[in-house]
Motif scaffolding. Structure first.
Motif, mmCIF file in Angstrom:
data_model
loop_
_atom_site.group_PDB
_atom_site.id
_atom_site.type_symbol
_atom_site.label_atom_id
_atom_site.label_comp_id
_atom_site.label_asym_id
_atom_site.label_seq_id
_atom_site.Cartn_x
_atom_site.Cartn_y
_atom_site.Cartn_z
ATOM 1 N N HIS A 75 0.831 -1.206 0.000
ATOM 2 C CA HIS A 75 0.000 0.000 0.000
ATOM 3 C C HIS A 75 0.865 1.255 0.000
ATOM 4 N N ASP A 76 0.378 2.286 -0.693
ATOM 5 C CA ASP A 76 0.933 3.618 -0.495
ATOM 6 C C ASP A 76 0.056 4.346 0.517
ATOM 7 N N GLY A 77 0.337 5.611 0.785
ATOM 8 C CA GLY A 77 -0.437 6.337 1.782
ATOM 9 C C GLY A 77 -1.901 6.481 1.398
ATOM 10 N N TYR A 78 -2.146 6.740 0.120
ATOM 11 C CA TYR A 78 -3.516 6.889 -0.382
ATOM 12 C C TYR A 78 -4.310 5.616 -0.116
ATOM 13 N N ALA A 79 -3.719 4.465 -0.449
ATOM 14 C CA ALA A 79 -4.415 3.187 -0.258
ATOM 15 C C ALA A 79 -4.601 2.870 1.219
ATOM 16 N N LEU A 80 -3.621 3.216 2.049
ATOM 17 C CA LEU A 80 -3.767 2.986 3.487
ATOM 18 C C LEU A 80 -4.929 3.796 4.052
ATOM 19 N N ALA A 81 -5.029 5.054 3.651
ATOM 20 C CA ALA A 81 -6.130 5.891 4.136
ATOM 21 C C ALA A 81 -7.476 5.278 3.759
ATOM 22 N N LYS A 82 -7.585 4.767 2.532
ATOM 23 C CA LYS A 82 -8.825 4.132 2.089
ATOM 24 C C LYS A 82 -9.105 2.864 2.894
ATOM 25 N N ALA A 83 -8.063 2.067 3.129
ATOM 26 C CA ALA A 83 -8.245 0.800 3.843
ATOM 27 C C ALA A 83 -8.653 1.027 5.294
ATOM 28 N N THR A 291 6.194 6.961 -2.190
ATOM 29 C CA THR A 291 6.314 5.804 -3.073
ATOM 30 C C THR A 291 5.401 5.878 -4.279
ATOM 31 N N SER A 292 4.674 6.976 -4.453
ATOM 32 C CA SER A 292 3.770 7.081 -5.597
ATOM 33 C C SER A 292 3.490 8.532 -5.941
ATOM 34 N N LEU A 293 3.114 8.770 -7.203
ATOM 35 C CA LEU A 293 2.719 10.106 -7.624
ATOM 36 C C LEU A 293 1.470 10.575 -6.884
ATOM 37 N N ARG A 294 0.534 9.652 -6.664
ATOM 38 C CA ARG A 294 -0.710 10.098 -6.045
ATOM 39 C C ARG A 294 -0.528 10.484 -4.582
ATOM 40 N N ASP A 295 0.458 9.907 -3.897
ATOM 41 C CA ASP A 295 0.740 10.362 -2.531
ATOM 42 C C ASP A 295 1.320 11.765 -2.534
ATOM 43 N N MET A 296 2.159 12.042 -3.521
ATOM 44 C CA MET A 296 2.701 13.387 -3.675
ATOM 45 C C MET A 296 1.563 14.380 -3.881
ATOM 46 N N ASP A 297 0.636 14.018 -4.741
ATOM 47 C CA ASP A 297 -0.510 14.868 -5.043
ATOM 48 C C ASP A 297 -1.413 15.031 -3.822
ATOM 49 N N LEU A 298 -1.645 13.932 -3.095
ATOM 50 C CA LEU A 298 -2.466 13.979 -1.883
ATOM 51 C C LEU A 298 -1.862 14.929 -0.860
ATOM 52 N N PHE A 299 -0.563 14.826 -0.650
ATOM 53 C CA PHE A 299 0.134 15.685 0.305
ATOM 54 C C PHE A 299 -0.026 17.158 -0.069
#
Length: 559
Positions: A75-83, A291-299
Motif C-alpha cells: 500500500h501507499d499512503g492513499y491506499a492505506l487511508a482508504k483501507a 512511493t507514488s505520484l498520487r501520494d505526492m498529489d495527496l500531500f
C-alpha cells in the motif's frame, strides 16, 4: 560504544569528537536504544555480517507478521487511508506495522534519530475510537503514519539543526506538522540528517545513513534518513527539506519519489529556530518523499486546502490541481526537453542510459514533442550558490561545532570551503549576491523560453548513489534551487550494473570536475544502485509539473 547501544550497521564509522561530545552522544543513543524492545532487535549476525543489499531483510527477518508485511509492502499512503476508512485495517494495526518496520530499517541503515511506537499507537487508538463512534475519519490522512525529518518540530520530541549543541525538545508542533496531525497523520519516528543539514550524505551524531540497495553507498542528504526509511518501506510518506538537493538527491539515491516545490508553496513556519543565513538569498523548500505520484498529489492537496497562508503570509496561496491539471498550456503536444548533461559534468553511464531510455520511450509515444535542452551557465550558478549558503563565511557553523567538541566532518569542510576563504559579507555583499542571483534568474527564464519547452528531464545527480564521503557535486539539483524551479525525481527501471560492465561513450571530459567524476566511476562499485530522473517545470508552475507527470506516467512506467 556502550553495550546498551542498539546495534546498527556502520561499515564506515563516524569520526569521533571530544570526550564530552562522545559522552553526550552516547547518552542520546542510549536513550534511543532504551525505547526499543528486545523482540524488535535483529539477530547480531545480520548487523555484524550484512549483505550489500539489505532491502529484503525486513520481509525475511521474522520480526514482522503476515499482516505487518501486507500493510507495509502492498500500500501507499492513499491506499492505506482508504483501507483504514473502510475498516479493512485499524489505525492501530497500521501504526504498529510501520513502527516495527521503521526500527528494523534503522538497524540496517541508521535512518532514525527518534522512535516512539507507544505514542503512535496511542494516537492510532484515538483515531480508531473516533471512526467507531462517528463513522467518519478526521481527515484525508486518517491513520496514515508519516515520518518527519529530524529538524522539523513535533510537540514533545527532539529536534536539532545539524549540531549536537542544538538538540532540544520541542514544546509544540510546527505549522506543517499541525496540518498533518489535523488531517489524521500518525507520527512515529524522526529521521536522520547530516551535520549542518548541508551535505548530500546524512552523517551525524546519530550515525551514517546507508543506502539500502548497497550499504557501501550513500543514502544522500540532507533528507537521507527519510529516503532510506521509505526505500525499506518503514514509511510510505515522509517530509524532507531541500536547499541544494536535500529531497531530490536522497530520493534519487534510494529509488523513491521526491518533490521539491517552488519556495513557499508549502509552509515552513518554525522549521528552523533562528532561521538560516543561507535564506537571505537561497530559500529552502519543503516537500513530500513517498512511493507514488498520487501520494505526492495527496500531500500537496491537503496542504493547499489547509490555507497555510492565513497563518504565514510568506506562503504563496496558489490553487492546487496537481495530477488533474491539464497538460500545460502548449499541449498537445507536451514539449519535453532533455538535458543530457549540464555543460560542466557528464553524468556517469547508468544515468545516461536512464535518460536515453526515457527519451526513447517518449519519442515512441504520441502526444510528446521531444527535443534537446541546452544547459545554461551551471558552473557559475553552482559557484554563486555555494557562496550564498554561508554569508558569514561559515563562522556560525564552526562555533556551534566547537561548543560541543563536535568533529568537523569532511563534507562540512568541503561545503564551507569556498565561503571560508573570505571575510563575512556585510549588507552590501549580501545585496550584491541578491542582484547577481536575480539577474541570473531573469536570464535563465529567457533561456528557458528560447528553448520552447514545457518540462525538462535531466539527471538528479552526476551518477547513481555515490560512495561514502564523495558527495561533492550537487550541480544537477542545486542549479534548480538557485533559479527556484520546482523539481520531482522519479524512479526508472534502470540500475547500475556490476563494476566494469559499462563505461562512458565519450572519452572527453568537460572540466576538471568531470574528469574527477569519471575517476570516481572507475574506482567505485555501484552495482544495484537505482537511477531516478529529475523532471522540472517553470517557477511556481508546480501544479503544471504534476499535470505533466500524469501525462508522462504510462510512458515512463510511473505509479
Amino acid at each position: 560504544m556502550s553495550s546498551k547501544m542498539l546495534p546498527v550497521i556502520q561499515p564506515v564509522p563516524v569520526p569521533s569528537g571530544s570526550a564530552a561530545y562522545e559522552a553526550a552522544r552516547e547518552a542520546i543513543l542510549g536513550e534511543f536504544a532504551a525505547a526499543v524492545p528486545d523482540q524488535l532487535h535483529l539477530p547480531p549476525s545480520t548487523v555484524q555480517k550484512p549483505p550489500r543489499n539489505v532491502t529484503r531483510i525486513p520481509g525475511e527477518c521474522g520480526l514482522l507478521s503476515a499482516l505487518d508485511l501486507e500493510i507495509t509492502e502492498k500500500h501507499d499512503g492513499y491506499a492505506l487511508a482508504k483501507a483504514i476508512a473502510s475498516g479493512r485495517f485499524t489505525a492501530v494495526a497500521v501504526a504498529t506495522a510501520f513502527a516495527k518496520r521503521a526500527i528494523i530499517a534503522h538497524q540496517l541503515t541508521a535512518c532514525l534519530t527518534e522512535w516512539f511506537m507507544d505514542e503512535a499507537i496511542a494516537q492510532a487508538e484515538a483515531l480508531d475510537a473516533h471512526l467507531a463512534s462517528t463513522g467518519k475519519t478526521v481527515g484525508p490522512l486518517h491513520g496514515v503514519p508519516v515520518s518527519i525529518k529530524a529538524h522539523i518540530p513535533i510537540a514533545g520530541h527532539w529536534s536539532n539543526v545539524g549540531y549536537l549543541s542544538t538538540v532540544k525538545k520541542d514544546r509544540s508542533d510546527c505549522q506543517m506538522v499541525a496540518i498533518l496531525r489535523k488531517a489524521g497523520a500518525v507520527f512515529y519516528c524522526k529521521t536522520n540528517q547530516p551535520q549542518a543539514i548541508m551535505h548530500l550524505e546524512s552523517t551525524s551524531l546519530y550515525g551514517r545513513v546507508l543506502n539500502p540497495h548497497n550499504i557501501n553507498l550513500s543514502a544522500g542528504g540532507s533528507s537521507g534518513g527519510e529516503a532510506a526509511l521509505i526505500a525499506l518501506r518503514g514509511s510510505v510518506l515522509g517530509v524532507g527539506t531541500d536547499i541544494g538537493g536535500s529531497i531530490r538527491g536522497p530520493a534519487a539515491f534510494c529509488g523513491i519519489y521526491g518533490f521539491k516545490p517552488t519556495s513557499y508553496v508549502l509552509p515552513m513556519k518554525d522549521f528552523l529556530p533562528g532561521g538560516a543565513a543561507a535564506e537571505l538569498n537561497i530559500l529552502c523548500s519543503t516537500g513530500p518523499m513517498c512511493t507514488s505520484l498520487r501520494d505526492m498529489d495527496l500531500f500537496m492537496s491537503l496542504m493547499a486546502s489547509a490555507k497555510p497562508y492565513l497563518e504565514d503570509p510568506r506562503v504563496i496561496p496558489l490553487p492546487w490541481t496537481g495530477l488533474a491539471s491539464a497538460p500545460l498550456q502548449n499541449s498537445p503536444p507536451l514539449k519535453v526537453g532533455f538535458m543530457m548533461h549540464d555543460g560542466a559534468i557528464i553524468p556517469q553511464p547508468p544515468v545516461t542510459r536512464a535518460l536515453e531510455w526515457a527519451r526513447s520511450r517518449l519519442e515512441q509515444t504520441p502526444g510528446f514533442q521531444v527535443q534537446s535542452f541546452e544547459p545554461y551557465q551551471v558552473a557559475q550558478a553552482v559557484k554563486n550558490i555555494r557562496l550564498a549558503y554561508w554569508p558569514d563565511g561559515g563562522r556560525d557553523s564552526r562555533q556551534r561545532l566547537a561548543e560541543a567538541g563536535e568533529p568537523v566532518l569532511p563534507l562540512t569542510e568541503w561545503i564551507l570551503a569556498d565561503a571560508s576563504r573570505g571575510p563575512p559579507l556585510d549588507s552590501f555583499g549580501v545585496l550584491q549576491q541578491r542582484l547577481d542571483r536575480d539577474e541570473f534568474r531573469c536570464n535563465f527564464s529567457q533561456h528557458w523560453e528560447s528553448q520552447d519547452v514545457d518540462l525538462v528531464i535531466c539527471p538528479s545527480f552526476v551518477g547513481p548513489a555515490c560512495a561514502h564521503e564523495t558527495a561533492w557535486y550537487w550541480n544537477y539539483t542545486a542549479f534548480w534551487n538557485y533559479v527556484d524551479y520546482p523539481g520531482v525525481v522519479v524512479p526508472t527501471p534502470v540500475t547500475a550494473l556490476a563494476k566494469g560492465a559499462e563505461d562512458y561513450a565519450s572519452s572527453d571530459p568537460l572540466s576538471e570536475e568531470c574528469k574527477h567524476v569519471r575517476r570516481l566511476w572507475r574506482e567505485g562499485d555501484f552495482e544495484g544502485a537505482p537511477i531516478d530522473l529529475q523532471v522540472v517545470a517553470r517557477r511556481y508552475h508546480d501544479s503544471d509539473l504534476l499535470g505533466g507527470l500524469a501525462a508522462l506516467q504510462a510512458a515512463l512506467e510511473l505509479h
